[in-house]
Write a protein that holds these residues in place. Sequence first.
Motif, PDB file in Angstrom:
ATOM      1  N   ASN A  28     -15.141  83.004  21.713  1.00 24.81           N
ATOM      2  CA  ASN A  28     -15.087  82.794  20.134  1.00 24.81           C
ATOM      3  C   ASN A  28     -13.658  83.147  19.838  1.00 24.81           C
ATOM      4  N   MET A  29     -12.421  83.005  20.619  1.00 27.88           N
ATOM      5  CA  MET A  29     -11.324  83.387  20.592  1.00 27.88           C
ATOM      6  C   MET A  29     -10.800  82.245  19.456  1.00 27.88           C
ATOM      7  N   THR A  30     -11.220  81.177  19.469  1.00 22.67           N
ATOM      8  CA  THR A  30     -10.537  79.832  18.661  1.00 22.67           C
ATOM      9  C   THR A  30     -11.514  79.849  17.554  1.00 22.67           C
ATOM     10  N   THR A  31     -12.513  80.405  17.423  1.00 20.10           N
ATOM     11  CA  THR A  31     -13.467  80.392  16.235  1.00 20.10           C
ATOM     12  C   THR A  31     -12.922  80.969  14.886  1.00 20.10           C
ATOM     13  N   THR A  32     -12.822  80.411  14.060  1.00 15.75           N
ATOM     14  CA  THR A  32     -12.317  80.641  12.612  1.00 15.75           C
ATOM     15  C   THR A  32     -12.938  82.037  11.847  1.00 15.75           C
ATOM     16  N   TYR A  34     -13.674  84.978  13.134  1.00 14.54           N
ATOM     17  CA  TYR A  34     -14.324  85.706  14.137  1.00 14.54           C
ATOM     18  C   TYR A  34     -13.815  86.814  14.353  1.00 14.54           C
ATOM     19  N   SER A  36     -14.043  90.535  16.634  1.00 14.20           N
ATOM     20  CA  SER A  36     -14.081  90.932  18.204  1.00 14.20           C
ATOM     21  C   SER A  36     -15.108  92.179  17.975  1.00 14.20           C
ATOM     22  N   ILE A  84      -3.235  80.860   9.648  1.00 16.57           N
ATOM     23  CA  ILE A  84      -2.799  79.739  10.280  1.00 16.57           C
ATOM     24  C   ILE A  84      -2.731  78.569   8.993  1.00 16.57           C
ATOM     25  N   SER A  86      -3.258  75.094   7.373  1.00 17.23           N
ATOM     26  CA  SER A  86      -4.365  74.075   7.642  1.00 17.23           C
ATOM     27  C   SER A  86      -3.470  72.834   6.553  1.00 17.23           C
ATOM     28  N   ASP A 116     -13.433  77.585   6.238  1.00 20.30           N
ATOM     29  CA  ASP A 116     -13.158  75.893   6.551  1.00 20.30           C
ATOM     30  C   ASP A 116     -14.177  75.058   5.819  1.00 20.30           C
ATOM     31  N   ASN A 215      -7.474  82.976  11.616  1.00 18.29           N
ATOM     32  CA  ASN A 215      -7.464  82.796  13.088  1.00 18.29           C
ATOM     33  C   ASN A 215      -8.734  84.118  13.554  1.00 18.29           C
ATOM     34  N   SER A 216      -8.923  84.051  14.593  1.00 17.20           N
ATOM     35  CA  SER A 216      -9.978  85.132  15.158  1.00 17.20           C
ATOM     36  C   SER A 216      -8.864  86.265  15.629  1.00 17.20           C
TER      37      SER A 216
END
Length: 256
Positions: A28-32, A34, A36, A84, A86, A116, A215-216
């Motif tokens: 999930n490192m690219t999941t909006t 998210y 950890s 980030i 958009s 998003d 970002n995550s």
Amino acid sequence: MLRIMWNGASGMAAEQNELDAISNNLANMTTTGYKSETVGFSDLLYETLNRAGEPVTNNNNNRYVGAGVKSDNWIRDNQQGDLIASDLKTNFAIDGSGYFRVTRADGSKAYERAGDFVVNANGKLVDPNGNLLDIDYSVDPNTVKFTKDNISLSENGTLSVKTNNGDEQVGKINIYDAIGNDSMASAGDNLFVPRPGVQIFQRTDSKLEQGYLENSNVDVATEMTNMIITQRAYQLNSKSVQTGDSMWSLVNNMRK
């Protein structure tokens, strides 16, 4: 010998849960939005050896042996991820603590960090799963039709739409938060629900940024380091099981 095998097996099970958490973070490192997660550990019951029949050198000195380790609940790191830019005006990001509130298809409420949002066929703001963004309307909601270009959002959450007479304020997007660090439980699809008895309140110290996504907060270097440490701990526990097995084999093969 049985005890060393029990302890090793419990350690392997606990470290496997930690590996599952690390794998989930990397996936999930690219999941909006998210956040950890990591796994907590705690000792199992200890047993005293200071009792009749045990070969201890000093009966006045309490000696204990553990029964292994177990993994506790997954712990979420709520640290904010990077914002980030958009290209969509319907994308929002929370700068600070808190959550967006959405209404699911069954009418229940849920919360999310991911902003998003898109405009559905009815001119309403929804997340990628179709959950309706909660807006505190100041006008009749049925008269408001959003498009991807007519939305304007201020830092305090005031929502406006562009008309022929200029920007018209239609409502406000509130930011919600819960009391307690571990007060939200994951509900899947990047959604959270409050745990039983948790109090929800509106935040006023966080800001909303239009045209940004959060970002995550997964740090790849940290996750890879934790993976190596966890794999070595798993290997160490497996060696203790192998040692116990070897000791049992030695005893079974003894001859008078």
